[in-house]
Write an enzyme that holds these catalytic residues in place. Structure first.
Site, PDB file in Angstrom:
ATOM      1  N   ARG A   1      23.847   5.598  18.967  1.00  0.00           N
ATOM      2  CA  ARG A   1      24.054   4.326  18.272  1.00  0.00           C
ATOM      3  C   ARG A   1      24.608   3.267  19.211  1.00  0.00           C
ATOM      4  O   ARG A   1      24.792   2.120  18.791  1.00  0.00           O
ATOM      5  CB  ARG A   1      25.037   4.517  17.116  1.00  0.00           C
ATOM      6  CG  ARG A   1      24.362   4.754  15.752  1.00  0.00           C
ATOM      7  CD  ARG A   1      25.459   5.066  14.753  1.00  0.00           C
ATOM      8  NE  ARG A   1      25.162   4.717  13.400  1.00  0.00           N
ATOM      9  CZ  ARG A   1      24.755   5.588  12.468  1.00  0.00           C
ATOM     10  NH1 ARG A   1      24.499   6.825  12.788  1.00  0.00           N
ATOM     11  NH2 ARG A   1      24.580   5.196  11.234  1.00  0.00           N
TER      12      ARG A   1
ATOM     13  N   ARG B   1      21.002   4.785  -3.870  1.00  0.00           N
ATOM     14  CA  ARG B   1      20.835   6.129  -3.291  1.00  0.00           C
ATOM     15  C   ARG B   1      21.791   7.131  -3.947  1.00  0.00           C
ATOM     16  O   ARG B   1      22.961   6.829  -4.165  1.00  0.00           O
ATOM     17  CB  ARG B   1      21.126   6.049  -1.784  1.00  0.00           C
ATOM     18  CG  ARG B   1      21.030   7.372  -1.065  1.00  0.00           C
ATOM     19  CD  ARG B   1      20.774   7.198   0.402  1.00  0.00           C
ATOM     20  NE  ARG B   1      21.915   6.703   1.176  1.00  0.00           N
ATOM     21  CZ  ARG B   1      21.856   6.487   2.489  1.00  0.00           C
ATOM     22  NH1 ARG B   1      20.738   6.710   3.159  1.00  0.00           N
ATOM     23  NH2 ARG B   1      22.921   6.039   3.135  1.00  0.00           N
TER      24      ARG B   1
ATOM     25  N   ARG C   1      27.487   8.292  -1.892  1.00  0.00           N
ATOM     26  CA  ARG C   1      28.320   8.318  -0.690  1.00  0.00           C
ATOM     27  C   ARG C   1      29.384   7.223  -0.764  1.00  0.00           C
ATOM     28  O   ARG C   1      29.106   6.123  -1.243  1.00  0.00           O
ATOM     29  CB  ARG C   1      27.441   8.067   0.549  1.00  0.00           C
ATOM     30  CG  ARG C   1      26.917   9.342   1.169  1.00  0.00           C
ATOM     31  CD  ARG C   1      25.894   9.077   2.234  1.00  0.00           C
ATOM     32  NE  ARG C   1      26.303   8.163   3.288  1.00  0.00           N
ATOM     33  CZ  ARG C   1      25.582   7.917   4.384  1.00  0.00           C
ATOM     34  NH1 ARG C   1      24.428   8.533   4.563  1.00  0.00           N
ATOM     35  NH2 ARG C   1      25.995   7.076   5.291  1.00  0.00           N
TER      36      ARG C   1
ATOM     37  N   ARG D   1      27.729  -2.178   7.831  1.00  0.00           N
ATOM     38  CA  ARG D   1      26.987  -1.207   8.650  1.00  0.00           C
ATOM     39  C   ARG D   1      25.762  -1.868   9.270  1.00  0.00           C
ATOM     40  O   ARG D   1      25.398  -1.582  10.413  1.00  0.00           O
ATOM     41  CB  ARG D   1      26.561   0.000   7.789  1.00  0.00           C
ATOM     42  CG  ARG D   1      27.734   0.937   7.501  1.00  0.00           C
ATOM     43  CD  ARG D   1      27.534   1.757   6.240  1.00  0.00           C
ATOM     44  NE  ARG D   1      26.459   2.718   6.328  1.00  0.00           N
ATOM     45  CZ  ARG D   1      25.888   3.289   5.258  1.00  0.00           C
ATOM     46  NH1 ARG D   1      26.290   2.979   4.042  1.00  0.00           N
ATOM     47  NH2 ARG D   1      24.942   4.164   5.414  1.00  0.00           N
TER      48      ARG D   1
ATOM     49  N   LYS E   1      15.476   7.068   7.849  1.00  0.00           N
ATOM     50  CA  LYS E   1      15.455   8.027   8.960  1.00  0.00           C
ATOM     51  C   LYS E   1      15.625   9.467   8.461  1.00  0.00           C
ATOM     52  O   LYS E   1      14.875  10.350   8.848  1.00  0.00           O
ATOM     53  CB  LYS E   1      16.557   7.701   9.982  1.00  0.00           C
ATOM     54  CG  LYS E   1      16.445   6.320  10.600  1.00  0.00           C
ATOM     55  CD  LYS E   1      17.478   6.089  11.690  1.00  0.00           C
ATOM     56  CE  LYS E   1      18.920   6.148  11.229  1.00  0.00           C
ATOM     57  NZ  LYS E   1      19.318   5.068  10.303  1.00  0.00           N
TER      58      LYS E   1
HETATM   59  P1  AMP Z   1      24.686   7.764   8.791  1.00  0.00           P
HETATM   60  O1  AMP Z   1      24.712   8.942   7.877  1.00  0.00           O
HETATM   61  O2  AMP Z   1      23.828   7.969   9.995  1.00  0.00           O
HETATM   62  O3  AMP Z   1      24.390   6.476   8.062  1.00  0.00           O
HETATM   63  O4  AMP Z   1      26.179   7.608   9.361  1.00  0.00           O
HETATM   64  C1  AMP Z   1      27.269   7.335   8.491  1.00  0.00           C
HETATM   65  C2  AMP Z   1      28.458   6.861   9.301  1.00  0.00           C
HETATM   66  O5  AMP Z   1      28.864   7.874  10.215  1.00  0.00           O
HETATM   67  C3  AMP Z   1      28.207   5.619  10.165  1.00  0.00           C
HETATM   68  O6  AMP Z   1      28.327   4.406   9.436  1.00  0.00           O
HETATM   69  C4  AMP Z   1      29.305   5.790  11.222  1.00  0.00           C
HETATM   70  O7  AMP Z   1      30.578   5.434  10.692  1.00  0.00           O
HETATM   71  C5  AMP Z   1      29.318   7.302  11.442  1.00  0.00           C
HETATM   72  N1  AMP Z   1      28.366   7.708  12.521  1.00  0.00           N
HETATM   73  C6  AMP Z   1      27.258   8.492  12.391  1.00  0.00           C
HETATM   74  N2  AMP Z   1      26.641   8.653  13.565  1.00  0.00           N
HETATM   75  C7  AMP Z   1      27.369   7.945  14.468  1.00  0.00           C
HETATM   76  C8  AMP Z   1      27.232   7.687  15.862  1.00  0.00           C
HETATM   77  N3  AMP Z   1      26.204   8.187  16.578  1.00  0.00           N
HETATM   78  N4  AMP Z   1      28.163   6.901  16.464  1.00  0.00           N
HETATM   79  C9  AMP Z   1      29.202   6.395  15.779  1.00  0.00           C
HETATM   80  N5  AMP Z   1      29.390   6.572  14.454  1.00  0.00           N
HETATM   81  C10 AMP Z   1      28.483   7.353  13.797  1.00  0.00           C
END
Ligand code: AMP
Length: 207
Positions: free
Chosen positions: A86, A120, A150, A161, A13
């Site tokens: 989400r 990554r 990360r 996740r 994404k």
């Molecule tokens: P991402 O970078 O999108 O993979 O997000 C990394 C982490 O941030 C996720 O595994 C969640 O812990 C948190 N996170 C990001 N966006 C959301 C969201 N919309 N709702 C809840 N947690 C989020």
């Protein structure tokens, strides 16, 4: 035009969004990036979110929705939402603040995701994303910044996740399908290849 990218962690994404935001002049709005910036700056929001992120859980809806409302209050242009919404509760909150024109779901199988995420690397300066299968150096080729992994990019957390995605976020496919907004595309091609598929969908949505 407001667009949502749906898809499991590691579906591409963020990488595809970096191409699409330029093609359609959209603000790339990644809640994950915003949360990581809050953690880096050690804000109260970042401190509250860190343990959820590190364990692969979702940050609670009320925290996320409040953060999104605050960040978007001043925004006027089109937005590309990446990693938000989400949950159905987040989608309902979003419906009150923005009209959504298209929802694109990137389909990628779990094993491809785990392999991608475990290799990554991210630039600590400019945020560029690399895969060690294609670029395995210590510094960013664009700005020279140090590359890092990360904290949540390890196999145990990735599998958590992914299961959180299946349970909490996958239901959004049906939610947006019922509104006639969902388009699923295969996300296993190259970034440019997937970006071209997304471009075709968005040109149709705009017409
Ligand atoms: P991402 O970078 O999108 O993979 O997000 C990394 C982490 O941030 C996720 O595994 C969640 O812990 C948190 N996170 C990001 N966006 C959301 C969201 N919309 N709702 C809840 N947690 C989020």
């Amino acid at each position: 035009m407001n667009v949502i990218f749906l898809g499991p962690p590691g579906a591409g994404k963020g990488s595809v969004a970096a191409v699409i935001k330029e093609r359609f002049s959209l603000l790339h709005f990644s809640t994950g990036d915003i949360l990581r910036a809050e953690i880096k700056a050690a804000t109260p929001l970042g401190l509250a979110a860190k343990s959820f992120i590190d364990s692969g859980k979702l940050v609670p809806d009320d925290v996320i929705i409040g953060m999104v409302e605050a960040k978007l209050a001043e925004n006027k242009g089109g937005i590309l939402f990446d990693g938000f919404p989400r949950t159905v509760a987040q989608a309902e909150a979003l419906a009150k603040i923005a009209k959504i024109d298209a929802v694109i779901e990137l389909d990628v199988p779990e094993d491809v995701i785990v392999a991608r995420i475990c290799s990554r690397r991210i630039c600590s300066e400019c945020g560029a994303v690399y895969n060690t299968a294609y670029y395995d150096k210590a510094n960013c080729e664009k700005c020279g910044g140090k590359l890092y992994i990360r904290d949540d990019d390890n196999e145990t957390t990735v599998r958590e996740r992914y299961s959180v995605y299946v349970k909490n976020t996958a239901p959004l496919s049906d939610y947006y399908k019922a509104k006639g907004l969902l388009k699923s595309i295969c996300g296993t091609d190259s970034i440019e290849g997937v970006a071209d598929l997304v471009t075709a969908v968005l040109n149709e949505a705009k017409a």
